[in-house]
Design an enzyme around this catalytic site. Structure first.
Site, mmCIF file in Angstrom:
data_model
loop_
_atom_site.group_PDB
_atom_site.id
_atom_site.type_symbol
_atom_site.label_atom_id
_atom_site.label_comp_id
_atom_site.label_asym_id
_atom_site.label_seq_id
_atom_site.Cartn_x
_atom_site.Cartn_y
_atom_site.Cartn_z
ATOM 1 N N ASP A 1 0.822 -1.211 0.000
ATOM 2 C CA ASP A 1 0.000 0.000 0.000
ATOM 3 C C ASP A 1 0.865 1.274 0.000
ATOM 4 O O ASP A 1 1.891 1.324 0.671
ATOM 5 C CB ASP A 1 -0.840 -0.054 1.292
ATOM 6 C CG ASP A 1 -1.980 0.936 1.290
ATOM 7 O OD1 ASP A 1 -2.063 1.732 0.360
ATOM 8 O OD2 ASP A 1 -2.780 0.885 2.256
ATOM 9 N N TRP B 1 -4.307 -8.378 -3.658
ATOM 10 C CA TRP B 1 -5.655 -7.807 -3.812
ATOM 11 C C TRP B 1 -6.286 -7.675 -2.437
ATOM 12 O O TRP B 1 -6.789 -8.636 -1.881
ATOM 13 C CB TRP B 1 -6.474 -8.735 -4.700
ATOM 14 C CG TRP B 1 -7.817 -8.248 -5.121
ATOM 15 C CD1 TRP B 1 -8.835 -7.824 -4.326
ATOM 16 C CD2 TRP B 1 -8.307 -8.159 -6.461
ATOM 17 N NE1 TRP B 1 -9.927 -7.476 -5.071
ATOM 18 C CE2 TRP B 1 -9.636 -7.672 -6.392
ATOM 19 C CE3 TRP B 1 -7.769 -8.442 -7.713
ATOM 20 C CZ2 TRP B 1 -10.420 -7.488 -7.532
ATOM 21 C CZ3 TRP B 1 -8.550 -8.258 -8.840
ATOM 22 C CH2 TRP B 1 -9.855 -7.771 -8.748
ATOM 23 N N ASP B 2 -6.279 -6.468 -1.917
ATOM 24 C CA ASP B 2 -6.702 -6.246 -0.530
ATOM 25 C C ASP B 2 -8.160 -5.783 -0.466
ATOM 26 O O ASP B 2 -8.772 -5.407 -1.485
ATOM 27 C CB ASP B 2 -5.768 -5.191 0.090
ATOM 28 C CG ASP B 2 -5.569 -5.378 1.581
ATOM 29 O OD1 ASP B 2 -6.379 -6.065 2.210
ATOM 30 O OD2 ASP B 2 -4.592 -4.810 2.121
ATOM 31 N N ASN C 1 -10.247 -3.798 2.818
ATOM 32 C CA ASN C 1 -10.001 -3.467 4.219
ATOM 33 C C ASN C 1 -11.163 -2.930 5.035
ATOM 34 O O ASN C 1 -10.952 -2.130 5.955
ATOM 35 C CB ASN C 1 -8.826 -2.497 4.302
ATOM 36 C CG ASN C 1 -7.509 -3.240 4.137
ATOM 37 O OD1 ASN C 1 -7.247 -4.187 4.862
ATOM 38 N ND2 ASN C 1 -6.713 -2.847 3.169
ATOM 39 N N CYS D 1 -6.553 -11.054 -0.242
ATOM 40 C CA CYS D 1 -6.267 -10.496 1.069
ATOM 41 C C CYS D 1 -7.481 -9.664 1.472
ATOM 42 O O CYS D 1 -8.123 -9.046 0.620
ATOM 43 C CB CYS D 1 -5.024 -9.603 0.984
ATOM 44 S SG CYS D 1 -4.631 -8.718 2.502
ATOM 45 N N SER D 2 -7.805 -9.657 2.738
ATOM 46 C CA SER D 2 -8.810 -8.720 3.215
ATOM 47 C C SER D 2 -8.441 -8.422 4.652
ATOM 48 O O SER D 2 -8.834 -9.137 5.564
ATOM 49 C CB SER D 2 -10.203 -9.353 3.128
ATOM 50 O OG SER D 2 -11.125 -8.538 3.810
ATOM 51 N N GLY D 3 -7.568 -7.415 4.804
ATOM 52 C CA GLY D 3 -7.029 -7.153 6.134
ATOM 53 C C GLY D 3 -6.519 -8.466 6.705
ATOM 54 O O GLY D 3 -6.868 -8.853 7.810
ATOM 55 N N ASP E 1 -11.605 -17.855 1.398
ATOM 56 C CA ASP E 1 -12.656 -18.814 1.063
ATOM 57 C C ASP E 1 -12.376 -19.416 -0.305
ATOM 58 O O ASP E 1 -11.560 -18.909 -1.071
ATOM 59 C CB ASP E 1 -14.031 -18.121 1.102
ATOM 60 C CG ASP E 1 -14.084 -16.901 0.198
ATOM 61 O OD1 ASP E 1 -14.021 -17.075 -1.032
ATOM 62 O OD2 ASP E 1 -14.154 -15.759 0.715
ATOM 63 N N ASP F 1 -3.407 -10.612 9.181
ATOM 64 C CA ASP F 1 -2.540 -9.461 9.443
ATOM 65 C C ASP F 1 -1.687 -9.699 10.670
ATOM 66 O O ASP F 1 -0.823 -8.881 10.998
ATOM 67 C CB ASP F 1 -3.381 -8.192 9.641
ATOM 68 C CG ASP F 1 -3.622 -7.484 8.324
ATOM 69 O OD1 ASP F 1 -3.013 -7.878 7.318
ATOM 70 O OD2 ASP F 1 -4.433 -6.533 8.304
ATOM 71 N N GLU G 1 22.209 -12.763 10.340
ATOM 72 C CA GLU G 1 20.789 -12.965 10.015
ATOM 73 C C GLU G 1 20.610 -13.193 8.511
ATOM 74 O O GLU G 1 19.814 -14.031 8.091
ATOM 75 C CB GLU G 1 19.967 -11.748 10.453
ATOM 76 C CG GLU G 1 19.723 -11.715 11.952
ATOM 77 C CD GLU G 1 19.095 -10.407 12.412
ATOM 78 O OE1 GLU G 1 18.373 -10.432 13.406
ATOM 79 O OE2 GLU G 1 19.347 -9.351 11.778
HETATM 80 C C1 DGJ Z 1 -4.102 -4.948 5.097
HETATM 81 C C2 DGJ Z 1 -3.224 -6.067 4.647
HETATM 82 O O1 DGJ Z 1 -3.610 -7.281 5.175
HETATM 83 C C3 DGJ Z 1 -1.784 -5.707 4.982
HETATM 84 O O2 DGJ Z 1 -0.931 -6.777 4.692
HETATM 85 C C4 DGJ Z 1 -1.418 -4.495 4.203
HETATM 86 O O3 DGJ Z 1 -1.452 -4.782 2.835
HETATM 87 C C5 DGJ Z 1 -2.367 -3.368 4.537
HETATM 88 N N1 DGJ Z 1 -3.734 -3.749 4.408
HETATM 89 C C6 DGJ Z 1 -2.102 -2.175 3.674
HETATM 90 O O4 DGJ Z 1 -3.017 -1.187 3.833
#
Ligand code: DGJ
Length: 742
Positions: A368, A478-479, A481, A527-529, A535, A549, A615
């Site tokens: 982001d 692809w988020d 949020n 991705c969704s947060g 699913d 997250d 590391e």
């Molecule tokens: C939620 C995602 O799950 C995070 O990994 C990150 O991409 C943030 N959003 C960015 O806003």
């Protein structure tokens, strides 16, 4: 043919390698579910149905003098409302005359080889499998409605998928108040159910309860499948554990609002219904129109929960996820989110890419903040143009630089969202979902675009395509949020507002499909947060989903374990992040963080410029180890090896290759004790007669070593278990690779 119809007994038989599903049509055309379980050699299981007269359970008119027959007590294949079944309905309608009664009876059927795909929705792909289909047509002549139940039998995979198509032939518009994908009545079993609940950053935690006589409802009305309740349930016998026992899995391939309802009725039959959540749903079906439900995936096994998980893992990996990425090694990525958040420019990102390359990473993902006026989370969503303040040389130059190092480049999008502070919103405020005359509920200071509008989908397709064409991009994150609220679309009339939530999902699917067609080699990570839309619907378009997250390894053990009941390791996005962890503040050794992340797609999410030389060397070793065991981890069988009691002390899991030639045993001690009890872990899935030797060990404890010349029979490792030497330190871990010698 795995589907048969016996004209005499009027029984449909659907057979897979180890299971059988039966439906019986009675004399008056009621469609009864008579059996799903272990193969019984196609013997008519109609005898399981007892026609017992029960008070207050009414009878179809034809049977007014035969009181044992009631739609309220007989197991149904697709339950209706208003015609005497008082249990959970699968379908509910409002007819043009105001009646809400639906009484479906058998009309006909078709058995074919191959499958028909539900248009615009995800489904279980045929691939190289032999799939036979039963299309069972039910009708209510008075209502003028027809329902086709479509069953796809994946014989070799022990999977049956099903969906329903509801057609209005009444001559007038009707309203669907509920249209579930599957209904199943299970007789003669005192069952438990397991569902997967959670919250943001703590998703898919298993919860096991007894099926009681109340209605259990697992649901989301958030517009997405949600962090809170996954569209997957398991029904199992009380004694079923990882190794033994009967279990059924019911998984909905849907990314929107869903409901799974479970009820034990007066006769002891357990009903489970899954489908679109009916709470916000009301679909106007004009005369001649059809409504297609999402598809549900069903599995049964008598071999315990590990085997049930395996059936889902295999079908999702092989027949749900896009085939382009099925057998392709996916790159170990580094993502900059927790390394920089919004605070970056070309120089910083280039430094991160260079350091990640030195550590052995194979793909860089810019998260982001690269677009619009996106310096924090209050602005920019919707404006998919490069932020030149931050990235003076644009995406193209960064992608070229990454490519010149032999790495791939990925980019973050959040397509379905818009900030009020964006050019898109200023130009098209009507494109955001919002009630008339009311200030909307905000989530992360953003609004949700109205994906039910084609023009919104077109805009997103065009603007995302522009970026994707402009540079060498191999991956999209692809988020999504926030949860949906104020689900009102200015595009639809009053009597169609109940369609918006489902149309939203269809819009998202169509955007994903169009982008996939135009850019088949670009891999999408859902991705969704984190895991708010984890699913089988999303997995149809994207072979992996950011699992949570929460990147903290000890919390992740629970999240990944819960996820593993239904979804394979190859779908779980999992990264090593910095210590102390940003979500919990806990410090966990780098090797333990890596061992946990290896039970997923594996990557890093931190600022690699901060790595010490030691590391960096360790990270290189971790990436080598993961790549060496890639096939075993991503395509082997996964086993949960610790239960709730064990997990007060340690968590263990393992992988075994399909040919049982190699295995990987993992252990993390989560509650370190002085003078500790010995940890014995019983492995699963090995060849009992095989002799295994340890040939590779990695551990966070530098004194842990490879046992030399230690040979174990598969039977010993599975019955007595592997006996671990004590580990030391904070959250220590070990990963042991076994190879079969004979
Ligand atoms: C939620 C995602 O799950 C995070 O990994 C990150 O991409 C943030 N959003 C960015 O806003």
């Amino acid at each position: 043919m795995s589907v048969k119809f016996d004209e005499k007994s009027r029984v449909f038989f659907m057979e897979t390698q180890n299971t059988e599903y039966q439906i019986k049509i009675n004399e008056i055309g009621m469609v009864l579910h008579t059996y799903y379980g272990k193969s019984v050699g196609c013997c008519d299981m109609g005898y399981l149905i007892k026609e017992i007269d029960r008070g207050f359970s009414g009878n179809p008119y034809e049977y007014r003098n035969k009181r044992g027959i009631s739609s309220d007590t007989l197991p149904q294949e697709y339950s209706t409302d208003g015609a005497g079944d008082y249990r959970i309905s699968a379908v509910s309608v409002s007819l043009a005359n105001g009646s809400r009664t639906l009484d479906l009876r058998y009309k006909g059927h078709e058995i074919t080889t191959g499958r028909t795909n539900p248009e615009g929705l995800p489904y279980v792909r045929e691939q190289e499998d032999k799939v036979d289909t039963l299309r069972l047509v039910l009708e209510d002549k008075v209502a003028g409605l027809e329902v086709t139940l479509s069953y796809q039998v994946f014989e070799a995979k022990d999977i049956i998928s099903r969906f329903a198509v509801i057609k209005n032939g009444s001559g007038e518009a009707v309203f669907l108040n509920k249209a579930a994908s599957a209904c199943m009545d299970i007789t003669g079993r005192d069952l438990d159910f397991i569902h997967f609940h959670g919250r943001h950053a703590m998703e898919r935690l298993p919860e096991r309860s007894r099926v009681g006589h109340e209605i259990h409802r697992i649901a989301s009305k958030r517009g997405t499948s949600s962090h809170h309740n996954n569209p997957f349930v398991i029904l199992c016998d009380k004694n079923t554990d990882e190794w033994h026992g009967d279990s059924y899995g019911v998984m909905l391939m849907y990314s929107g609002e869903h409901a799974e309802e479970i009820e034990r009725d007066q006769a002891g039959t357990v009903r489970v219904v899954t489908g679109i959540n009916d709470e916000h749903f009301c679909w106007k079906l004009e005369d001649g129109e059809e409504f297609v439900t999402p598809e549900a995936i069903l599995a049964y096994t008598d071999k315990g929960l590990s085997e049930l998980s395996f059936l889902f893992h295999r079908i999702i990996r092989d027949n749900v996820c896009p085939k382009e990425f099925r057998n392709v090694k996916r790159p170990v990525l580094i993502n900059n989110w927790e390394g920089t958040y919004f605070d970056f420019d070309d120089e910083k990102i280039t430094g991160i890419i260079d350091s990640a390359k030195e550590a052995g990473c194979e793909m860089f993902v810019l998260d982001d903040g690269w677009f619009g006026k996106r310096d924090d989370d209050h602005a920019g969503l919707g404006d998919w143009v490069v932020n030149r303040q931050k990235l003076k040389n644009g995406i193209e130059q960064l992608a070229d630089h990454t490519d010149s190092l032999g790495m791939k480049f990925g980019l973050w999008f959040e397509p379905e969202m818009v900030n009020e502070d964006s050019d898109l919103f200023r130009k098209h405020p009507e494109w955001a979902l919002s009630d008339p005359d009311r200030k909307p509920v905000m989530g992360r200071d953003q609004l949700v675009l109205d994906m039910s509008r084609n023009e919104v989908v077109d805009y997103l397709y065009e603007s995302m395509s522009e970026i994707l064409k402009s540079a060498k991009i191999s991956y999209i994150k692809w988020d999504f949020n926030r949860s949906l609220s104020n689900v009102f679309s200015g595009k639809y009339p009053v009597d169609r507002q109940g369609e918006v939530s489902h149309r939203f999902v269809l819009g998202t699917y169509s955007l994903m499909e169009r982008l996939r067609e135009a850019f088949p080699d670009i891999m999408i990570e859902g991705c969704s947060g984190g895991g708010g839309r984890f699913d089988a619907g999303i997995l149809f378009y994207s072979p992996q989903i950011w699992c949570s997250d929460n990147t903290e390894a000890i919390n992740r053990l629970r999240i990944q374990k819960g996820t593993s009941y239904g979804y394979p390791v190859s779908t779980m996005g999992s990264h090593v992040s910095a210590s102390p962890n940003h979500q919990t503040g806990r410090e966990v050794p780098l090797m333990t963080r890596a061992i946990v992340a290896m039970a997923g797609t594996f990557g890093y999410e931190l600022d690699p410029r901060q790595f010490s030389d030691e590391e960096k060397a360790m990270v290189r070793e971790q990436i080598d180890t993961f790549n060496r065991h890639y096939d075993l981890i991503q395509r082997g069988r996964y086993y949960r090896l610790s239960d709730d009691e064990d997990e007060k002390y340690y968590t263990s899991w393992g992988f075994v290759s399909e040919d049982k030639e190699e295995a990987l045993l993992n252990l993390v001690v989560t509650d370190m004790r002085a003078n500790p009890e010995i940890i014995y872990v019983r492995m699963n899935g090995l060849d009992p007669a095989g002799i295994y030797v340890v040939d590779d060990v990695i551990s966070s404890y530098d004194k842990a070593s490879k046992p030399e010349n230690a040979f174990f029979s598969g039977a010993a490792l599975m019955n007595a278990g592997y006996a671990f030497d004590p580990l030391f330190g904070s959250y220590p871990s070990i990963q042991i690779h076994f190879r079969k010698t004979v």
